[in-house]
Design a protein around this motif. Sequence first.
Motif, PDB file in Angstrom:
ATOM      1  N   TYR A  49      59.199  43.776  44.420  1.00  0.00           N
ATOM      2  CA  TYR A  49      57.996  43.664  45.229  1.00  0.00           C
ATOM      3  C   TYR A  49      57.663  45.028  45.833  1.00  0.00           C
ATOM      4  O   TYR A  49      58.539  45.717  46.338  1.00  0.00           O
ATOM      5  CB  TYR A  49      58.233  42.640  46.351  1.00  0.00           C
ATOM      6  N   CYS A  50      56.394  45.390  45.788  1.00  0.00           N
ATOM      7  CA  CYS A  50      55.943  46.645  46.380  1.00  0.00           C
ATOM      8  C   CYS A  50      55.916  46.499  47.899  1.00  0.00           C
ATOM      9  O   CYS A  50      55.205  45.645  48.433  1.00  0.00           O
ATOM     10  CB  CYS A  50      54.552  46.998  45.866  1.00  0.00           C
ATOM     11  N   LYS A  51      56.694  47.318  48.583  1.00  0.00           N
ATOM     12  CA  LYS A  51      56.773  47.251  50.043  1.00  0.00           C
ATOM     13  C   LYS A  51      55.434  47.595  50.697  1.00  0.00           C
ATOM     14  O   LYS A  51      55.175  47.202  51.823  1.00  0.00           O
ATOM     15  CB  LYS A  51      57.855  48.201  50.557  1.00  0.00           C
ATOM     16  N   LEU A  52      54.578  48.337  50.000  1.00  0.00           N
ATOM     17  CA  LEU A  52      53.273  48.720  50.531  1.00  0.00           C
ATOM     18  C   LEU A  52      52.184  47.731  50.119  1.00  0.00           C
ATOM     19  O   LEU A  52      51.023  47.905  50.474  1.00  0.00           O
ATOM     20  CB  LEU A  52      52.901  50.129  50.062  1.00  0.00           C
ATOM     21  N   ASP A  53      52.565  46.730  49.345  1.00  0.00           N
ATOM     22  CA  ASP A  53      51.652  45.693  48.881  1.00  0.00           C
ATOM     23  C   ASP A  53      50.477  46.269  48.082  1.00  0.00           C
ATOM     24  O   ASP A  53      49.334  45.838  48.239  1.00  0.00           O
ATOM     25  CB  ASP A  53      51.156  44.859  50.064  1.00  0.00           C
ATOM     26  N   LEU A  54      50.759  47.245  47.227  1.00  0.00           N
ATOM     27  CA  LEU A  54      49.722  47.887  46.424  1.00  0.00           C
ATOM     28  C   LEU A  54      49.685  47.388  44.982  1.00  0.00           C
ATOM     29  O   LEU A  54      48.665  47.518  44.318  1.00  0.00           O
ATOM     30  CB  LEU A  54      49.924  49.410  46.422  1.00  0.00           C
ATOM     31  N   TYR A  55      50.776  46.840  44.517  1.00  0.00           N
ATOM     32  CA  TYR A  55      50.882  46.425  43.112  1.00  0.00           C
ATOM     33  C   TYR A  55      49.740  45.491  42.701  1.00  0.00           C
ATOM     34  O   TYR A  55      49.019  45.771  41.743  1.00  0.00           O
ATOM     35  CB  TYR A  55      52.242  45.759  42.857  1.00  0.00           C
TER      36      TYR A  55
END
Length: 64
Positions: A49-55
């Motif tokens: 999971y992208c920790k920055l929620d960019l994926y």
Amino acid sequence: MRASNETYEKVAKMCSAYERAASEQISNSACDCKEKSCMNCKHFASDKYCKLDLYDQIVKEHHL
């Protein structure tokens, strides 16, 4: 795995926040770690999971 390796590479190439993880800084002759990939980004969690929620945003914008 949430996505294919190819998708992770495409997303990383388009991501302005991509930073190679410190553990990936050391060259490993057993693999080609030169390719950008979410899998070797410092913002990518062990649970894929992208920790920055960019994926998801990048996938959606670029129809990947």
